[in-house]
Design a protein around this motif. Structure first.
Motif, short mmCIF file in Angstrom:
data_model
loop_
_atom_site.label_atom_id
_atom_site.label_comp_id
_atom_site.label_asym_id
_atom_site.label_seq_id
_atom_site.Cartn_x
_atom_site.Cartn_y
_atom_site.Cartn_z
N THR A 1 -9.07 -7.72 -9.47
CA THR A 1 -9.28 -8.09 -11.01
C THR A 1 -9.85 -7.28 -11.76
O THR A 1 -9.33 -6.90 -12.88
CB THR A 1 -9.92 -9.41 -11.05
N GLU A 2 -10.92 -6.51 -11.34
CA GLU A 2 -11.74 -5.39 -11.89
C GLU A 2 -10.65 -4.26 -12.18
O GLU A 2 -10.40 -3.55 -13.23
CB GLU A 2 -13.04 -4.79 -11.24
N LEU A 3 -9.92 -4.03 -11.01
CA LEU A 3 -8.82 -2.68 -11.13
C LEU A 3 -7.98 -2.91 -12.37
O LEU A 3 -7.74 -2.20 -12.88
CB LEU A 3 -8.29 -2.52 -9.65
N ALA B 1 1.03 -1.49 0.02
CA ALA B 1 0.13 0.05 0.14
C ALA B 1 1.01 1.43 -0.01
O ALA B 1 0.71 2.27 -0.65
CB ALA B 1 -0.92 0.12 1.24
N ASP B 2 2.04 1.24 0.58
CA ASP B 2 2.91 2.48 0.76
C ASP B 2 3.58 2.67 -0.50
O ASP B 2 4.07 3.66 -0.99
CB ASP B 2 4.01 2.17 1.83
N LYS B 3 3.67 1.56 -1.32
CA LYS B 3 4.25 1.74 -2.73
C LYS B 3 3.47 1.95 -3.97
O LYS B 3 3.93 2.51 -4.87
CB LYS B 3 5.30 0.68 -3.19
N ALA B 4 2.29 1.79 -3.87
CA ALA B 4 1.52 1.64 -4.70
C ALA B 4 0.91 3.17 -5.31
O ALA B 4 0.97 4.20 -4.23
CB ALA B 4 -0.05 0.99 -4.48
N SER B 5 0.70 3.38 -6.49
CA SER B 5 0.43 4.91 -6.90
C SER B 5 -0.82 5.28 -7.26
O SER B 5 -1.40 6.25 -7.12
CB SER B 5 1.40 5.19 -8.20
N ASP B 6 -1.78 4.37 -7.60
CA ASP B 6 -3.21 4.16 -7.86
C ASP B 6 -3.96 4.64 -6.31
O ASP B 6 -3.62 3.59 -5.63
CB ASP B 6 -3.90 3.14 -8.59
N SER B 7 -4.74 5.58 -6.49
CA SER B 7 -5.40 5.81 -5.08
C SER B 7 -6.46 4.67 -4.87
O SER B 7 -6.54 4.46 -3.52
CB SER B 7 -6.23 7.05 -5.20
N LYS B 8 -7.03 4.02 -5.83
CA LYS B 8 -8.04 3.14 -5.54
C LYS B 8 -7.26 1.84 -5.09
O LYS B 8 -8.10 1.28 -4.10
CB LYS B 8 -8.87 2.80 -6.95
N LEU B 9 -6.07 1.56 -5.59
CA LEU B 9 -5.39 0.46 -4.95
C LEU B 9 -5.04 0.70 -3.67
O LEU B 9 -5.01 -0.26 -2.97
CB LEU B 9 -4.16 0.05 -6.10
N VAL B 10 -4.34 1.97 -3.28
CA VAL B 10 -4.01 2.25 -2.07
C VAL B 10 -5.08 2.16 -1.09
O VAL B 10 -4.82 1.45 -0.17
CB VAL B 10 -3.25 3.72 -1.97
N ARG C 1 -9.54 -2.92 -15.91
CA ARG C 1 -10.06 -1.77 -16.24
C ARG C 1 -9.26 -0.57 -16.45
O ARG C 1 -9.57 0.39 -17.29
CB ARG C 1 -11.42 -1.34 -15.48
N SER C 2 -8.28 -0.57 -15.71
CA SER C 2 -7.48 0.66 -15.72
C SER C 2 -5.70 0.18 -15.61
O SER C 2 -4.98 0.57 -16.63
CB SER C 2 -7.74 1.42 -14.64
N ARG C 3 -5.54 -0.50 -14.57
CA ARG C 3 -4.11 -0.35 -14.44
C ARG C 3 -3.43 -1.24 -15.53
O ARG C 3 -2.11 -0.97 -15.67
CB ARG C 3 -3.76 -1.14 -12.96
N ASN C 4 -3.79 -2.59 -15.79
CA ASN C 4 -3.15 -3.05 -17.04
C ASN C 4 -3.06 -2.18 -18.25
O ASN C 4 -2.01 -2.15 -18.86
CB ASN C 4 -3.56 -4.36 -17.19
N LEU C 5 -4.05 -1.45 -18.74
CA LEU C 5 -3.97 -0.74 -19.72
C LEU C 5 -3.03 0.42 -19.48
O LEU C 5 -2.25 0.85 -20.43
CB LEU C 5 -5.56 0.02 -19.91
#
Length: 162
Positions: free
Chosen positions: A149-151, A30-39, A154-158
């Protein structure tokens, strides 16, 4: 170990250890992630993992078993891989987020297997209340896995392809 009760208790103790290990690495991710939804999801997941650990301890108490954890070598290996591929890396941004999601889902799937097995043991032992509580924890884990999976899809893989 000679009985299903013994297996059930050992599984609860093993899951406790697995959860403690997972909680630590999820917090670091969580500390390293950049996407706010992921955090946000990782932070929420850490809280859920800690809540599941309290459940495991209470189920051990309810069973009259030793309230102690049994070191989980399976989760130890998964945590080592998560650190290697998502924390101790030079990636950043969306690419790192994708790696974090992948490692988190591996950790979740281990939890699904463990909690599912433990629920089945509780059912076989006629402990319907414990099975119900473990089923609730399983629902939480599945929900978190589905969100990831949805995240990713729909966004991060793209974003990581850019």
């Amino acid at each position: 170990m000679t009985t299903l009760k013994d297996l059930y208790v050992e599984e609860l103790q093993d899951l406790w250890s697995a959860n403690d290990q997972m909680s630590d690495v999820v917090s670091a991710m969580a500390d390293k992630a950049s996407d706010s939804k992921l955090v946000d999801r990782l932070s929420s997941a850490k809280d859920g993992i800690d809540q599941h650990t309290r459940l495991l301890k209470s189920l051990l108490e309810d069973r009259g078993a030793d309230v102690k954890k049994e070191h989980c070598k399976g989760m130890e290996g998964l945590v080592k891989e998560a650190r290697k591929h998502a924390l101790d890396t030079d990636m950043s941004g969306a690419a790192l987020d994708v790696a974090i999601i992948a490692q988190y889902q591996r950790l979740c799937h281990y939890g699904i297997a463990g909690f599912g097995t433990t629920k089945a043991f509780a059912e076989a032992l006629g402990n319907d209340e414990a099975a119900r509580k473990l089923d609730g924890a399983l629902d939480n884990i599945y929900e978190s896995d589905d969100f990831m999976t949805e995240l990713a899809e729909r966004s991060r893989n793209l974003d990581a392809m850019a």
